[in-house]
Write a protein that holds these residues in place. Sequence first.
Motif, PDB file in Angstrom:
ATOM      1  N   ALA A 103       1.390 -46.399 -70.491  1.00  0.00           N
ATOM      2  CA  ALA A 103       1.137 -46.181 -69.060  1.00  0.00           C
ATOM      3  C   ALA A 103       2.428 -46.235 -68.257  1.00  0.00           C
ATOM      4  CB  ALA A 103       0.149 -47.220 -68.544  1.00  0.00           C
ATOM      5  N   GLU A 104       3.272 -47.211 -68.553  1.00  0.00           N
ATOM      6  CA  GLU A 104       4.533 -47.358 -67.824  1.00  0.00           C
ATOM      7  C   GLU A 104       5.445 -46.158 -68.037  1.00  0.00           C
ATOM      8  OE1 GLU A 104       6.292 -51.080 -68.952  1.00  0.00           O
ATOM      9  OE2 GLU A 104       4.613 -52.239 -68.176  1.00  0.00           O
ATOM     10  N   THR A 156       1.881 -50.000 -77.039  1.00  0.00           N
ATOM     11  CA  THR A 156       0.615 -50.453 -76.469  1.00  0.00           C
ATOM     12  C   THR A 156       0.213 -49.516 -75.336  1.00  0.00           C
ATOM     13  OG1 THR A 156       1.633 -51.845 -74.779  1.00  0.00           O
ATOM     14  CG2 THR A 156       1.259 -52.855 -76.959  1.00  0.00           C
ATOM     15  N   THR A 157      -1.036 -49.604 -74.925  1.00  0.00           N
ATOM     16  CA  THR A 157      -1.475 -48.756 -73.806  1.00  0.00           C
ATOM     17  C   THR A 157      -0.728 -49.108 -72.526  1.00  0.00           C
ATOM     18  OG1 THR A 157      -3.357 -50.219 -73.394  1.00  0.00           O
ATOM     19  CG2 THR A 157      -3.770 -48.252 -74.720  1.00  0.00           C
ATOM     20  N   THR A 158      -0.373 -50.354 -72.351  1.00  0.00           N
ATOM     21  CA  THR A 158       0.397 -50.752 -71.165  1.00  0.00           C
ATOM     22  C   THR A 158       1.783 -50.111 -71.196  1.00  0.00           C
ATOM     23  OG1 THR A 158      -0.811 -52.837 -71.023  1.00  0.00           O
ATOM     24  CG2 THR A 158       1.306 -52.728 -69.871  1.00  0.00           C
ATOM     25  N   GLU A 159       2.421 -50.117 -72.353  1.00  0.00           N
ATOM     26  CA  GLU A 159       3.735 -49.478 -72.483  1.00  0.00           C
ATOM     27  C   GLU A 159       3.632 -47.968 -72.274  1.00  0.00           C
ATOM     28  OE1 GLU A 159       5.887 -52.466 -75.672  1.00  0.00           O
ATOM     29  OE2 GLU A 159       4.423 -51.009 -76.415  1.00  0.00           O
ATOM     30  N   SER A 212      -1.680 -45.398 -64.498  1.00  0.00           N
ATOM     31  CA  SER A 212      -2.202 -46.759 -64.602  1.00  0.00           C
ATOM     32  C   SER A 212      -2.629 -47.023 -66.047  1.00  0.00           C
ATOM     33  CB  SER A 212      -3.393 -46.947 -63.665  1.00  0.00           C
ATOM     34  OG  SER A 212      -4.486 -46.167 -64.107  1.00  0.00           O
ATOM     35  N   GLN A 213      -2.790 -48.293 -66.379  1.00  0.00           N
ATOM     36  CA  GLN A 213      -3.216 -48.649 -67.735  1.00  0.00           C
ATOM     37  C   GLN A 213      -4.605 -48.090 -68.038  1.00  0.00           C
ATOM     38  OE1 GLN A 213      -5.605 -50.922 -69.060  1.00  0.00           O
ATOM     39  NE2 GLN A 213      -4.808 -50.918 -71.152  1.00  0.00           N
TER      40      GLN A 213
END
Length: 79
Positions: A50-51, A45-48, A56-57
């Motif tokens: 980004a991390e 995912t984009t959140t993963e 940032s997301q």
Amino acid sequence: MHVLDGNKLGALGAMIAYRSEAALAGLSASAAALLSMLHFKPGLTTTEVAEVVGVSQPAAVRLIDGLERQGLLARGNPV
């Protein structure tokens, strides 16, 4: 390790570095990291993303949008 083997490994490392730089020319370090990571871990995912990349997301979304515009990736489908 034999000296000749060491020389061959050094030459291989230099060739990999040269070709990587040429292939990633014009990309930011974050964009290059994102492409590399998605090569080995597609479907994040984009959140993963980004991390892992350390942005940032919203920045990850912008990176993905830019890479998609360049034809370097496609959402949901490997290119």
